[in-house]
Design a protein around this motif. Structure first.
Motif, PDB file in Angstrom:
ATOM      1  N   GLY A  87      29.619  41.841  15.092  1.00 35.86           N
ATOM      2  CA  GLY A  87      30.068  40.869  14.101  1.00 35.86           C
ATOM      3  C   GLY A  87      31.476  41.069  13.588  1.00 35.86           C
ATOM      4  N   ASP A  88      32.162  42.091  14.046  1.00 36.27           N
ATOM      5  CA  ASP A  88      33.524  42.375  13.580  1.00 36.27           C
ATOM      6  C   ASP A  88      34.527  41.498  14.341  1.00 36.27           C
ATOM      7  OD1 ASP A  88      36.014  43.371  12.923  1.00 36.27           O
ATOM      8  OD2 ASP A  88      35.421  45.479  13.099  1.00 36.27           O
ATOM      9  N   GLU A  89      34.878  40.363  13.714  1.00 31.59           N
ATOM     10  CA  GLU A  89      35.764  39.401  14.381  1.00 31.59           C
ATOM     11  C   GLU A  89      37.175  39.937  14.557  1.00 31.59           C
ATOM     12  OE1 GLU A  89      35.354  35.888  11.977  1.00 31.59           O
ATOM     13  OE2 GLU A  89      33.650  35.181  13.180  1.00 31.59           O
ATOM     14  N   SER A  90      37.628  40.785  13.626  1.00 37.15           N
ATOM     15  CA  SER A  90      39.005  41.292  13.767  1.00 37.15           C
ATOM     16  C   SER A  90      39.102  42.264  14.944  1.00 37.15           C
ATOM     17  CB  SER A  90      39.508  41.916  12.465  1.00 37.15           C
ATOM     18  OG  SER A  90      38.676  42.965  12.081  1.00 37.15           O
ATOM     19  N   ALA A  91      38.034  43.017  15.188  1.00 40.64           N
ATOM     20  CA  ALA A  91      38.023  43.892  16.368  1.00 40.64           C
ATOM     21  C   ALA A  91      38.023  43.045  17.640  1.00 40.64           C
ATOM     22  CB  ALA A  91      36.800  44.806  16.336  1.00 40.64           C
ATOM     23  N   ALA A  92      37.250  41.974  17.612  1.00 36.76           N
ATOM     24  CA  ALA A  92      37.207  41.067  18.772  1.00 36.76           C
ATOM     25  C   ALA A  92      38.575  40.451  19.011  1.00 36.76           C
ATOM     26  CB  ALA A  92      36.157  39.979  18.545  1.00 36.76           C
ATOM     27  N   ASP A  93      39.221  40.009  17.931  1.00 34.36           N
ATOM     28  CA  ASP A  93      40.530  39.361  18.070  1.00 34.36           C
ATOM     29  C   ASP A  93      41.595  40.335  18.573  1.00 34.36           C
ATOM     30  OD1 ASP A  93      39.492  36.945  17.338  1.00 34.36           O
ATOM     31  OD2 ASP A  93      40.110  37.099  15.232  1.00 34.36           O
ATOM     32  N   ALA A  94      41.479  41.606  18.186  1.00 38.70           N
ATOM     33  CA  ALA A  94      42.451  42.604  18.653  1.00 38.70           C
ATOM     34  C   ALA A  94      42.359  42.754  20.172  1.00 38.70           C
ATOM     35  CB  ALA A  94      42.201  43.944  17.961  1.00 38.70           C
ATOM     36  N   VAL A  95      41.158  42.700  20.698  1.00 39.13           N
ATOM     37  CA  VAL A  95      40.982  42.770  22.158  1.00 39.13           C
ATOM     38  C   VAL A  95      41.477  41.475  22.792  1.00 39.13           C
ATOM     39  CG1 VAL A  95      39.260  42.901  24.011  1.00 39.13           C
ATOM     40  CG2 VAL A  95      39.064  44.401  22.014  1.00 39.13           C
ATOM     41  N   LEU A  96      41.090  40.373  22.180  1.00 34.60           N
ATOM     42  CA  LEU A  96      41.423  39.043  22.724  1.00 34.60           C
ATOM     43  C   LEU A  96      42.940  38.823  22.792  1.00 34.60           C
ATOM     44  CD1 LEU A  96      39.433  36.894  23.645  1.00 34.60           C
ATOM     45  CD2 LEU A  96      39.655  35.814  21.404  1.00 34.60           C
ATOM     46  N   ARG A  97      43.658  39.297  21.788  1.00 29.68           N
ATOM     47  CA  ARG A  97      45.108  39.099  21.747  1.00 29.68           C
ATOM     48  C   ARG A  97      45.817  39.758  22.931  1.00 29.68           C
ATOM     49  NH1 ARG A  97      44.746  39.463  16.129  1.00 29.68           N
ATOM     50  NH2 ARG A  97      44.876  41.718  16.206  1.00 29.68           N
ATOM     51  N   GLN A  98      45.204  40.796  23.479  1.00 32.52           N
ATOM     52  CA  GLN A  98      45.844  41.505  24.597  1.00 32.52           C
ATOM     53  C   GLN A  98      45.483  40.923  25.960  1.00 32.52           C
ATOM     54  OE1 GLN A  98      45.844  45.909  24.285  1.00 32.52           O
ATOM     55  NE2 GLN A  98      44.603  45.557  22.471  1.00 32.52           N
ATOM     56  N   ILE A  99      44.542  39.989  25.980  1.00 36.25           N
ATOM     57  CA  ILE A  99      44.129  39.392  27.254  1.00 36.25           C
ATOM     58  C   ILE A  99      45.102  38.274  27.615  1.00 36.25           C
ATOM     59  CG2 ILE A  99      42.304  38.074  28.432  1.00 36.25           C
ATOM     60  CD1 ILE A  99      40.249  39.557  26.700  1.00 36.25           C
ATOM     61  N   GLN A 100      45.489  38.235  28.876  1.00 43.34           N
ATOM     62  CA  GLN A 100      46.330  37.143  29.357  1.00 43.34           C
ATOM     63  C   GLN A 100      45.441  36.096  30.027  1.00 43.34           C
ATOM     64  OE1 GLN A 100      49.417  38.827  31.818  1.00 43.34           O
ATOM     65  NE2 GLN A 100      50.500  39.635  30.038  1.00 43.34           N
ATOM     66  N   TRP A 101      45.876  34.839  29.937  1.00 44.81           N
ATOM     67  CA  TRP A 101      45.111  33.706  30.459  1.00 44.81           C
ATOM     68  C   TRP A 101      46.001  32.862  31.374  1.00 44.81           C
ATOM     69  CZ3 TRP A 101      40.014  33.806  29.177  1.00 44.81           C
ATOM     70  CH2 TRP A 101      39.659  34.612  28.096  1.00 44.81           C
ATOM     71  N   PRO A 102      46.435  33.420  32.493  1.00 41.92           N
ATOM     72  CA  PRO A 102      47.336  32.662  33.355  1.00 41.92           C
ATOM     73  C   PRO A 102      46.636  31.439  33.952  1.00 41.92           C
ATOM     74  CG  PRO A 102      46.547  34.631  34.476  1.00 41.92           C
ATOM     75  CD  PRO A 102      46.044  34.710  33.067  1.00 41.92           C
ATOM     76  N   TRP A 103      47.403  30.391  34.207  1.00 43.13           N
ATOM     77  CA  TRP A 103      46.817  29.202  34.848  1.00 43.13           C
ATOM     78  C   TRP A 103      47.183  29.145  36.326  1.00 43.13           C
ATOM     79  CZ3 TRP A 103      50.416  29.062  30.984  1.00 43.13           C
ATOM     80  CH2 TRP A 103      51.674  28.606  31.318  1.00 43.13           C
ATOM     81  N   LEU A 104      47.995  30.124  36.747  1.00 44.33           N
ATOM     82  CA  LEU A 104      48.267  30.306  38.174  1.00 44.33           C
ATOM     83  C   LEU A 104      47.884  31.734  38.507  1.00 44.33           C
ATOM     84  CD1 LEU A 104      51.795  28.641  38.377  1.00 44.33           C
ATOM     85  CD2 LEU A 104      49.632  27.673  39.177  1.00 44.33           C
ATOM     86  N   LYS A 105      47.550  31.992  39.754  1.00 45.46           N
ATOM     87  CA  LYS A 105      47.120  33.329  40.151  1.00 45.46           C
ATOM     88  C   LYS A 105      48.209  34.350  39.818  1.00 45.46           C
ATOM     89  CE  LYS A 105      45.251  35.899  44.004  1.00 45.46           C
ATOM     90  NZ  LYS A 105      45.348  36.126  45.437  1.00 45.46           N
ATOM     91  N   PRO A 106      47.897  35.347  39.007  1.00 45.46           N
ATOM     92  CA  PRO A 106      48.936  36.297  38.590  1.00 45.46           C
ATOM     93  C   PRO A 106      49.222  37.342  39.671  1.00 45.46           C
ATOM     94  CG  PRO A 106      46.850  36.917  37.609  1.00 45.46           C
ATOM     95  CD  PRO A 106      46.593  35.645  38.387  1.00 45.46           C
ATOM     96  N   ALA A 107      50.395  37.948  39.582  1.00 46.78           N
ATOM     97  CA  ALA A 107      50.708  39.107  40.415  1.00 46.78           C
ATOM     98  C   ALA A 107      49.957  40.280  39.803  1.00 46.78           C
ATOM     99  CB  ALA A 107      52.206  39.363  40.405  1.00 46.78           C
ATOM    100  N   ALA A 108      48.908  40.725  40.452  1.00 40.37           N
ATOM    101  CA  ALA A 108      48.039  41.742  39.869  1.00 40.37           C
ATOM    102  C   ALA A 108      48.060  43.013  40.704  1.00 40.37           C
ATOM    103  CB  ALA A 108      46.608  41.214  39.767  1.00 40.37           C
ATOM    104  N   SER A 109      47.872  44.155  40.032  1.00 41.02           N
ATOM    105  CA  SER A 109      47.722  45.429  40.742  1.00 41.02           C
ATOM    106  C   SER A 109      46.411  45.464  41.492  1.00 41.02           C
ATOM    107  CB  SER A 109      47.705  46.582  39.742  1.00 41.02           C
ATOM    108  OG  SER A 109      48.980  47.010  39.493  1.00 41.02           O
TER     109      SER A 109
END
Ligand SMILES: [Mg+2]
Length: 137
Positions: A87-109
């Motif tokens: 239920g800790d939304e701020s912990a969830a948002d801290a993780v979410l803020r670091q996620i990228q959401w590309p709309w094209l296939k990213p250059a990934a390792s």
């Protein structure tokens, strides 16, 4: 005089995560790209949180081409991260803020996908590709 300095985010290699069949347990397409009917695959939220220690997590799916579907994946991740953090939304948002959401296939390792094979310089037999089934089928 400047009293603060914006901290540049630490560079990390990109881990590209597929959505359906990897994070989202259903590999069944909903009525629209923004329709996400199922729960997470067991351990998915734990995995994303842990992966952020070493990687920039990018979630990229066939859904990603639609803004509304990216928003739906973000809402779904927020819901399940919030549950993950009891239920800790701020912990969830801290993780979410670091996620990228590309709309094209990213250059990934490295990429994690339920419908891919690792190419190692040897071509697979076409019959093996025809017979391919993801883990949950
Ligand atoms: Mg998939």
């Amino acid at each position: 005089m400047r009293l603060w300095r914006r901290q540049a985010p630490e560079w990390r290699p990109v881990l590209c995560l597929d959505f359906d069949g990897v994070l989202h347990s259903h590999d069944v397409y909903g009525k629209t790209l923004a329709d996400i009917p199922g729960p997470p695959v067991t351990g998915a939220m734990d995995f994303v949180v842990g992966a952020q220690d070493k990687f920039t997590v990018a979630i990229y799916s066939y859904r990603s081409r639609r803004w509304s579907a990216r928003r739906a994946m973000q809402r779904w991740m927020r819901l399940h991260l919030t549950r993950h953090f009891a239920g800790d939304e701020s912990a969830a948002d801290a993780v979410l803020r670091q996620i990228q959401w590309p709309w094209l296939k990213p250059a990934a390792s490295v990429t994690l996908d339920d419908r891919a094979l690792t190419f190692r310089g040897t071509w697979p037999a076409i019959a093996d590709l025809v017979a391919f089934r993801p883990w949950n089928r």
